[in-house]
Motif scaffolding. Structure first.
Motif, PDB file in Angstrom:
ATOM      1  N   ASP A 172      87.757 -42.366-155.561  1.00 42.92           N
ATOM      2  CA  ASP A 172      88.732 -41.751-154.659  1.00 42.92           C
ATOM      3  C   ASP A 172      89.668 -42.774-154.038  1.00 42.92           C
ATOM      4  OD1 ASP A 172      87.526 -39.336-155.148  1.00 42.92           O
ATOM      5  OD2 ASP A 172      86.303 -39.360-153.317  1.00 42.92           O
ATOM      6  N   THR A 173      89.150 -43.988-153.823  1.00 43.60           N
ATOM      7  CA  THR A 173      89.928 -45.029-153.123  1.00 43.60           C
ATOM      8  C   THR A 173      90.704 -45.939-154.071  1.00 43.60           C
ATOM      9  OG1 THR A 173      87.949 -46.436-153.147  1.00 43.60           O
ATOM     10  CG2 THR A 173      88.300 -45.061-151.189  1.00 43.60           C
ATOM     11  N   HIS A 174      90.604 -45.730-155.361  1.00 45.13           N
ATOM     12  CA  HIS A 174      91.286 -46.593-156.333  1.00 45.13           C
ATOM     13  C   HIS A 174      92.788 -46.333-156.264  1.00 45.13           C
ATOM     14  CE1 HIS A 174      92.380 -48.539-160.101  1.00 45.13           C
ATOM     15  NE2 HIS A 174      91.146 -49.029-160.184  1.00 45.13           N
ATOM     16  N   GLY A 220      84.385 -48.352-157.397  1.00 48.67           N
ATOM     17  CA  GLY A 220      85.665 -48.950-157.738  1.00 48.67           C
ATOM     18  C   GLY A 220      85.559 -50.123-158.685  1.00 48.67           C
TER      19      GLY A 220
END
Length: 283
Positions: A172-174, A220
């Motif tokens: 989600d944070t990539h 990640g």
């Protein structure tokens, strides 16, 4: 010329793979002198040198390279015949190799179609990420669910079941997760894990199971190309994005080309019927 015995092939393959008589003897659980004598006798009977022996070790001759390749195939065939004969005994069964979730949602329909047959055998599921194709070749499985072109299908007959788009599993944070759609060029330099039986190896870590893969993605540390049906099983911290130019994955039912099993043929027929589009009536 006398036929080569299975034991002699097994001895030679061990020596050819180790290129060291001591290690080969240890692997086979025998002493080194009788192993050396067995290989000498084999060379004498075949009339060719199989190994070049030097003070620095051994290496295969051209004849040895041929016998190694053919010998592995022959030993696999003997092991496969033994396993299949055992499964055809009083407790006969059919073994289906697949990776967890690797059926595009079709397996319940296929099993139901096969089980309609009065002569249907019990179907045993064998889950694997690393060697489904090998399981078919060496007799540990009778049929398998694999993907083309991702899996090595040499020596296997196949029946196409479904074609799926592949999407990118990404944290989600990539940074790439902010994009609505991606292309393969966007993944340059990004680690893409692979399963051990991938037909075409690309740079990237090799993973052993789906849980490991999703953990790397969620952290990640990597991204992964997966089928759309696999993307329907959510994983915490992971989102999915379409990759516009990624080759699709074709789900196939596979079995050994040499198979003459009526049970395998019946299962293939049932699978073909299960995935066939419904007939439309005419007015």
């Amino acid at each position: 010329m006398e036929d080569v015995e299975t034991r002699e092939l097994r001895y030679f393959v061990a020596v050819a793979e180790e290129l060291h008589f001591g290690r080969a003897a240890e692997r086979l659980g025998i002493a080194q002198p009788p192993l050396s004598r067995a290989i000498r006798r084999l060379e004498h009977r075949l009339g060719v040198a199989l190994l070049d022996r030097t003070s620095h070790g051994s290496r295969l001759t051209p004849a040895g390279e041929v016998l190694l390749a053919e010998g592995r195939t022959a030993l696999d065939a003997v092991a496969a015949a033994t396993r299949r004969a055992q499964r055809a005994g009083p407790r006969a069964r059919l073994v289906l190799a697949m990776k967890p979730g690797g059926d595009a949602g079709l397996l319940p329909r296929i099993l139901a179609s096969y089980e309609e047959r009065p002569d249907a055998l019990p179907v045993e599921l064998a889950f694997s990420l690393g060697d489904r194709a090998a399981m078919l070749r060496d007799g540990r499985a009778d049929v398998g669910l694999l993907h083309h072109p991702q899996n090595d299908l040499r020596g296997l007959a196949t029946e196409e079941l479904a074609v799926e788009r592949r999407v990118l599993a990404i944290a989600d944070t990539h940074p790439l997760a902010a994009r609505d759609a991606l292309r393969l060029a966007d993944l340059a330099g990004v680690p893409v894990p692979q399963f051990p039986e991938a037909a075409h190896r690309e740079p990237g870590p090799v993973v052993g199971d789906v849980a490991e893969l999703m953990q790397l993605v969620a952290l990640g540390r990597a991204v992964a190309l997966v089928t759309e049906s696999a993307a329907q099983r959510p994983a915490r911290g992971v989102t999915y994005r379409p990759v516009l130019d990624a080759a699709p994955a074709t789900l196939v039912l596979a079995w050994p080309e040499s198979s003459r099993s009526r049970e395998v043929a019946a299962f293939v027929t049932a699978a073909r019927r299960a995935v066939a589009p419904p007939a439309t009536g005419t007015t």
